[in-house]
Design a protein around this motif. Structure first.
Motif, mmCIF file in Angstrom:
data_model
loop_
_atom_site.group_PDB
_atom_site.id
_atom_site.type_symbol
_atom_site.label_atom_id
_atom_site.label_comp_id
_atom_site.label_asym_id
_atom_site.label_seq_id
_atom_site.Cartn_x
_atom_site.Cartn_y
_atom_site.Cartn_z
ATOM 1 N N ARG A 141 0.753 11.538 -1.626
ATOM 2 C CA ARG A 141 1.266 10.343 -2.327
ATOM 3 C C ARG A 141 0.070 9.758 -3.447
ATOM 4 O O ARG A 141 0.330 9.334 -4.292
ATOM 5 N N THR A 142 -1.153 10.071 -2.957
ATOM 6 C CA THR A 142 -2.223 9.370 -3.752
ATOM 7 C C THR A 142 -2.454 10.371 -5.231
ATOM 8 O O THR A 142 -2.528 9.734 -6.155
ATOM 9 N N MET A 143 -2.102 11.659 -4.886
ATOM 10 C CA MET A 143 -2.091 12.409 -6.239
ATOM 11 C C MET A 143 -0.997 12.233 -7.249
ATOM 12 O O MET A 143 -1.134 12.208 -8.130
ATOM 13 N N ASN A 144 0.130 12.049 -6.432
ATOM 14 C CA ASN A 144 1.042 11.630 -7.234
ATOM 15 C C ASN A 144 0.972 10.482 -8.033
ATOM 16 O O ASN A 144 1.520 10.332 -9.189
ATOM 17 N N ALA A 145 0.395 9.390 -7.237
ATOM 18 C CA ALA A 145 0.130 8.178 -7.761
ATOM 19 C C ALA A 145 -0.627 8.241 -9.031
ATOM 20 O O ALA A 145 -0.585 7.652 -10.056
ATOM 21 N N ARG A 146 -1.541 9.015 -8.963
ATOM 22 C CA ARG A 146 -2.822 9.377 -9.902
ATOM 23 C C ARG A 146 -1.971 10.148 -11.184
ATOM 24 O O ARG A 146 -2.386 9.851 -12.274
ATOM 25 N N TYR A 176 1.060 -1.047 0.059
ATOM 26 C CA TYR A 176 0.100 0.050 0.094
ATOM 27 C C TYR A 176 0.736 1.309 0.004
ATOM 28 O O TYR A 176 0.994 1.909 0.994
ATOM 29 N N PRO A 177 1.548 1.619 -1.089
ATOM 30 C CA PRO A 177 2.676 2.567 -0.966
ATOM 31 C C PRO A 177 2.106 4.070 -0.601
ATOM 32 O O PRO A 177 2.760 4.764 -0.428
ATOM 33 N N THR A 178 0.712 4.240 -0.947
ATOM 34 C CA THR A 178 0.515 5.602 -0.683
ATOM 35 C C THR A 178 -0.005 5.767 0.828
ATOM 36 O O THR A 178 -0.173 7.003 1.188
ATOM 37 N N MET A 179 -0.388 4.561 1.323
ATOM 38 C CA MET A 179 -0.626 4.535 2.876
ATOM 39 C C MET A 179 0.572 5.152 3.762
ATOM 40 O O MET A 179 1.828 4.746 3.417
ATOM 41 N N VAL A 180 0.324 5.761 4.767
ATOM 42 C CA VAL A 180 1.318 6.398 5.859
ATOM 43 C C VAL A 180 1.456 5.662 6.871
ATOM 44 O O VAL A 180 0.291 5.614 7.674
ATOM 45 N N GLY A 181 2.470 5.083 7.488
ATOM 46 C CA GLY A 181 2.433 4.458 8.743
ATOM 47 C C GLY A 181 3.300 5.187 9.818
ATOM 48 O O GLY A 181 4.291 5.856 9.757
ATOM 49 N N ILE A 182 2.712 5.145 11.023
ATOM 50 C CA ILE A 182 3.132 5.651 12.281
ATOM 51 C C ILE A 182 3.231 4.511 13.267
ATOM 52 O O ILE A 182 2.440 3.633 13.403
ATOM 53 N N LEU A 183 4.714 4.555 13.895
ATOM 54 C CA LEU A 183 4.777 3.194 14.852
ATOM 55 C C LEU A 183 4.865 4.176 16.369
ATOM 56 O O LEU A 183 5.545 4.980 16.393
ATOM 57 N N LEU A 184 4.062 3.362 17.160
ATOM 58 C CA LEU A 184 4.031 3.794 18.771
ATOM 59 C C LEU A 184 4.967 2.883 19.329
ATOM 60 O O LEU A 184 4.784 1.470 19.319
ATOM 61 N N THR A 185 6.045 3.186 19.879
ATOM 62 C CA THR A 185 6.708 2.166 20.672
ATOM 63 C C THR A 185 7.572 2.671 21.924
ATOM 64 O O THR A 185 7.772 3.804 22.115
ATOM 65 N N ALA A 186 7.822 2.019 22.854
ATOM 66 C CA ALA A 186 8.529 2.508 23.960
ATOM 67 C C ALA A 186 9.869 2.166 23.730
ATOM 68 O O ALA A 186 10.972 2.462 24.461
ATOM 69 N N HIS A 187 10.415 1.372 22.514
ATOM 70 C CA HIS A 187 11.798 1.163 22.157
ATOM 71 C C HIS A 187 12.220 1.750 20.670
ATOM 72 O O HIS A 187 12.599 1.035 19.980
ATOM 73 N N SER A 188 12.105 3.091 21.016
ATOM 74 C CA SER A 188 12.422 3.842 19.582
ATOM 75 C C SER A 188 13.895 3.832 19.317
ATOM 76 O O SER A 188 14.282 4.084 18.151
ATOM 77 N N SER A 189 14.823 3.199 20.110
ATOM 78 C CA SER A 189 15.901 3.379 20.030
ATOM 79 C C SER A 189 16.374 2.055 19.336
ATOM 80 O O SER A 189 17.814 1.835 18.976
ATOM 81 N N LYS A 190 15.573 1.005 19.215
ATOM 82 C CA LYS A 190 16.033 -0.405 18.979
ATOM 83 C C LYS A 190 16.656 -0.341 17.513
ATOM 84 O O LYS A 190 16.059 0.349 16.886
#
Lengths: 139, 237
Positions: A131-136, A78-92
């Motif tokens: 991203r969606t506009m660019n993909a179109r 899903y290349p236009t979808m944007v992902g956010i990660l929630l973590t207590a271990h951002s330094s991993k």
């Protein structure tokens, strides 16, 4: 609400195995977006195949597939979808590497500041729209 | 290091592991309360129904106090507290021989050693020996009627890996998912902290502890295998 009731609202999917966490996150973001909730990555992949989302917000540590593995799937399919990660271990190391490879739009350290979450999600939604506009436009 | 000193180190590490779990969970719960308070504050502001200025002041107080509490809990949440000694160059092969001496398998368990990782690593010897001892004990406990314990090490230019496998019944699908989680155990009388502690020690060394899939319910393969991959350079490098 600042958004008119008739305006189409962007869709956000929240993945967290802690029911209280996902309910409170959904309440905060529900002011701005249509929010769906699932409790693990397997359920998330089922939702993703059923409808389009602009942003996926996922916890890192969950039973079964981790949030990071889920975001790898998202960046691939899903290349236009944007992902956010929630973590207590951002330094991993693996989180840093995925962030570096741009598979993650943002890493928010838990417990995250609610206003920071809203700001980041707004940026993520704007990025997904771009991203969606660019993909179109790309032949 | 004597076995008494090893036991003391193990107790200290288990205490750290327990404290870390409690801090992590507490911090997440404080975060949930903070998010809920934020939502209520937004709703109150939007409704305009409450004009008492103390409400806004107290919402800010709730947010500030929860943030301060979360920061207090976070102090020491990282892996650094594990670092009780300075790292010393020692090979994975040497550590596994030491771990085997501390946890000699019973009669009926045949040990097959395939050791090929002689390069010294910048690691905390006592902690890595403890990690390997837990993996060996875990494998041996899976074979109460005897079997073969295989200790395999290998290295390339960047990593050294140890894989410890048994010929027991293998892991259930749930165990494959959750075996490294704190308090997960399928063995009566066990705390479920051994592999969780092993993962914590591995993470402290920039290493990764993995359950290697030796089969699934449709195509079962006897036994279980756990591996740890260490970077040859220090994680701080």
């Amino acid at each position: 609400m600042t958004t008119p009731a008739t305006a189409p609202r962007e869709h956000v999917l929240i993945v967290d195995d802690d029911p209280v966490a996902r309910e409170t996150l959904a309440a905060i973001l529900g002011e701005y977006y249509e929010v769906d909730l699932v409790h693990d990555a397997r359920e998330a992949t089922e939702r993703l195949s059923a409808r389009a989302y602009h942003v996926l917000i996922t916890d890192y540590q969950m039973p079964g597939m981790s949030g990071l593995e889920l975001l790898n799937v998202v960046s691939l399919h899903y290349p236009t979808m944007v992902g956010i990660l929630l973590t207590a271990h951002s330094s991993k190391r693996e989180v840093r590497e995925a962030d570096h490879e741009r598979k993650i739009f943002a890493v928010l350290t838990k417990p995250c500041d609610p206003e920071g979450l809203v700001r980041t999600t707004k940026l993520a939604v704007a990025t997904a729209r771009m991203r969606t506009m660019n993909a179109r436009q790309t032949p | 290091m004597s076995s008494r000193e090893f036991a003391a180190l193990e107790r200290a590490l288990i205490a750290q592991e327990l404290a870390s779990i409690v801090r992590h969970d507490l911090r997440n719960k404080l975060g949930n309360v903070r998010n809920a308070a934020y939502y209520i504050r937004r709703r109150v502001e939007q409704s305009g129904a409450i004009t008492d200025p103390r409400v806004a002041t107290f919402f800010k107080l709730i947010d500030d106090e929860l943030t301060a509490a979360s920061n207090l809990v976070a102090a020491g949440l990282g892996q650094k507290e594990l670092a009780s000694q300075t790292a010393e160059p020692i090979s994975l092969d040497s550590c596994i021989r030491h771990a085997l001496e501390l946890a000699p398998p019973p009669d009926g368990v045949t040990v097959r050693s395939e050791l090929a990782a002689p390069t010294p690593l910048p690691i905390q010897r006592a902690e890595v020996v403890l990690l390997l001892r837990h993996l060996i004990e875990n494998a041996v406990e899976a074979m109460p009627d005897g079997g073969t314990l295989t200790l395999h090490t290998a290295e390339d230019r960047a990593h050294a890996t140890v894989a410890i496998s048994d010929t027991g019944p293998g892991l259930s699908d749930e165990a494959k998912r959750r075996a490294l989680d704190p308090f997960f155990t399928e063995k009566p009388g066990h705390s479920g902290l051994g592999l969780s502690l092993a993962r914590r020690i591995a993470a402290h060394h920039g290493a990764q502890l993995r359950i290697i899939d030796t089969g699934d319910s449709a195509n079962p393969s006897p036994g279980a295998c756990l591996s740890v991959t260490f970077p040859l350079a220090s994680p701080a490098a």
